[in-house]
Design a protein around this motif. Structure first.
Motif: not given
Length: 240
Positions: A156-159, A217-219, A189-192, A21-22
């Motif tokens: 997952t949306t802010y780290l 995929a996460a679900v 996060l970087i890879a996505g 999800l990240v």
């Protein structure tokens, strides 16, 4: 009680789902910032700062973009809060309604990806505003779902806080071992973001599909524990 829960650690499948999800949120940001309205889909702290700068510079278009992102995120998180109200997860399973909300996020992303492809990756201004709001709503839903999932989830949306916690715990405690999943989240996060940016550059019409595929995929990963009976042998309870 599941032995993993007794040990106080979330199930491996759920930790992996968080990492994916990240990556999905990382993939959403290049679409939002580079191809839409130059605001972020999931990082509302930055959008608040961008809103302030837009107001200070008297740039109405930038104000509109930031407001749309903030509004979309708020709507997404609010809907999830209503759907998941009173549902609490465990360390080995997320509530079914959390998975339902994530599936809804995937559907919203799929609709956006389809429209994005139909416009050839170059939507007009009105379409950009609509896609911006929808993408932010998807990230708001994801963030809200992780809050509702409880201790078995993570932001997952802010780290920023995740990174600060990892550094502080790693340097201030000689006995506690830092969570090894945090570097995986940061790397995801970087890879996505890198993958989505590359697709946006080479095949812009298909860039919208990247975050959608990752959320699906996460679900699927997070739903795996429902296919395995609990350690106690009890059948999973049905949720109204």
């Amino acid at each position: 009680m599941d032995p993993r829960e007794a040990a106080g650690a979330p199930a491996r499948e759920l930790r992996l789902a968080v990492v994916v999800l990240v990556a999905a949120s990382g993939a959403a940001e290049p679409l939002s910032f580079l191809a839409l309205d130059h605001v972020f889909a999931g990082v509302m702290t930055s959008n608040l700062a961008l809103l302030g700068m837009a107001i200070g510079r008297s740039r109405s278009a930038d104000v509109t973009a930031a407001v749309l992102a903030l509004a979309g995120f708020g709507v997404g998180a609010g809907v999830v809060a209503l759907v998941t109200r009173g549902r609490k997860g465990t360390l080995d399973r997320w509530p079914p309604r959390v998975l339902l909300c994530l599936a809804g996020e995937a559907l919203l992303l799929a609709v956006g990806a389809t429209l994005w492809a139909a416009w050839g990756g170059a939507p007009g201004q009105t379409a950009r505003h609509a896609l911006q709001c929808g993408l932010a709503a998807a990230m708001g839903a994801q963030a809200g779902a992780m809050v509702s999932a409880g201790r078995a989830a993570a932001p997952t949306t802010y780290l920023t806080g995740t990174l600060a916690t990892y550094i502080v715990h790693g340097l201030s405690s000689a006995s506690a071992r830092p969570d090894g999943w945090i570097p995986l989240r940061l790397g995801a996060l970087i890879a996505g973001a890198a993958v989505a940016t590359a697709v946006l550059k080479t095949a812009p019409a298909w860039a919208g599909i990247v975050p959608c595929v990752l959320v699906v995929a996460a679900v699927l990963i997070a739903g795996t524990p429902f296919l395995t009976p609990r350690a106690t042998g009890e059948a999973p309870s049905a949720e109204p």
